[in-house]
Design an enzyme around this catalytic site. Structure first.
Site, PDB file in Angstrom:
ATOM      1  N   LYS A 129      31.563 -22.404  -4.739  1.00 28.47           N
ATOM      2  CA  LYS A 129      30.363 -23.233  -4.848  1.00 28.47           C
ATOM      3  C   LYS A 129      29.134 -22.340  -4.906  1.00 28.47           C
ATOM      4  O   LYS A 129      28.921 -21.502  -4.029  1.00 28.47           O
ATOM      5  CB  LYS A 129      30.259 -24.203  -3.670  1.00 28.47           C
ATOM      6  N   LYS A 169      31.166 -20.439  -0.592  1.00 31.41           N
ATOM      7  CA  LYS A 169      29.881 -20.908  -1.099  1.00 31.41           C
ATOM      8  C   LYS A 169      28.849 -19.799  -0.923  1.00 31.41           C
ATOM      9  O   LYS A 169      28.868 -19.076   0.068  1.00 31.41           O
ATOM     10  CB  LYS A 169      29.474 -22.173  -0.337  1.00 31.41           C
ATOM     11  N   ASP A 179      30.534 -28.200   4.922  1.00 33.08           N
ATOM     12  CA  ASP A 179      30.044 -26.900   4.480  1.00 33.08           C
ATOM     13  C   ASP A 179      29.624 -26.116   5.721  1.00 33.08           C
ATOM     14  O   ASP A 179      28.554 -26.370   6.290  1.00 33.08           O
ATOM     15  CB  ASP A 179      28.851 -27.060   3.537  1.00 33.08           C
TER      16      ASP A 179
END
Length: 216
Positions: A182, A153, A91
């Site tokens: 996400k 995300k 991430d």
């Protein structure tokens, strides 16, 4: 319902004061609950990899966290080290300063370097939507998509805002069905988790996995 939720959850422990024993406990819980992944600080990837071995739970860590301000070579080295230590998902934080300055090519190249550097591992790009306008969210999504990232995300959980339904809707509309979205930041109960899934998220970053999944 519980199985659907578990399959979408990245059970997360990124507090700066998190201890190795807490990471090990998080991993045991993740295996018990059969969530999609755990997400831990880079320093704890090896601890988590041992705890999750053979469980089927993915291991995520963060890159350029939480500011996105590391130079590209450092992000690539950090990502490669994480993969060598057992991480299967990364991430990474968007280079927000470059992005705000309109240096889109540098931002896209930064993301692409990490994607290519980890040779097919899942890369999620944290946009930190609390700093962005709707038009900027669209632009950031398209840059991440063009660079070959697998997910966009919402948030680090350390910025000015967490996951917001309207941002998730916009992100899904922008990237279409072929890319992951996400939602992360402030998802603490089942109602919030379901709202994010209904808005278009297919992963949820949360430190409240047990509460969400075992809620009556």
């Amino acid at each position: 319902m519980r199985r659907r939720l578990a399959a979408a959850i990245d059970s997360t422990l990124l507090r700066p004061e998190a201890r190795p024993d807490e990471v090990a406990a998080l991993c045991r819980e993740a295996v018990e609950l059969q969530v999609a992944a755990v997400c831990v600080q880079p320093v704890y990837v090896e601890v988590a990899a041992k705890a999750l071995a053979g469980s089927g739970v993915e291991l995520a860590t963060v890159v350029g966290f939480p500011l996105g301000a590391n130079v590209t070579a450092v992000k690539v080295a950090e990502a490669r080290h994480a993969v060598a230590s057992g991480a299967t998902e990364l991430d990474m934080v968007l280079a927000l300063g470059w992005f705000k300055a309109g240096e889109d090519r540098r931002v896209e190249d930064d993301i692409r370097a990490v994607v290519e550097g980890v040779e097919g591992r899942t890369v999620k790009v944290i946009l930190e939507t609390g700093y962005l306008s709707p038009d900027e969210i669209r632009r950031a999504c398209l840059l991440a998509q063009a660079a070959g990232a697998h997910f966009v995300k919402t948030s680090t959980g350390f910025g000015p805002a967490g996951a917001r339904v309207e941002d998730v809707v916009l992100m899904r509309e922008t990237v279409g069905p072929e890319m992951g979205v996400k939602a992360a930041g402030g998802i603490r109960d089942r109602a919030a988790a379901l709202r994010m899934l209904e808005a278009g998220a297919n992963r949820l970053g949360t430190s409240s996995a047990r509460a969400i999944l075992l809620e009556g």
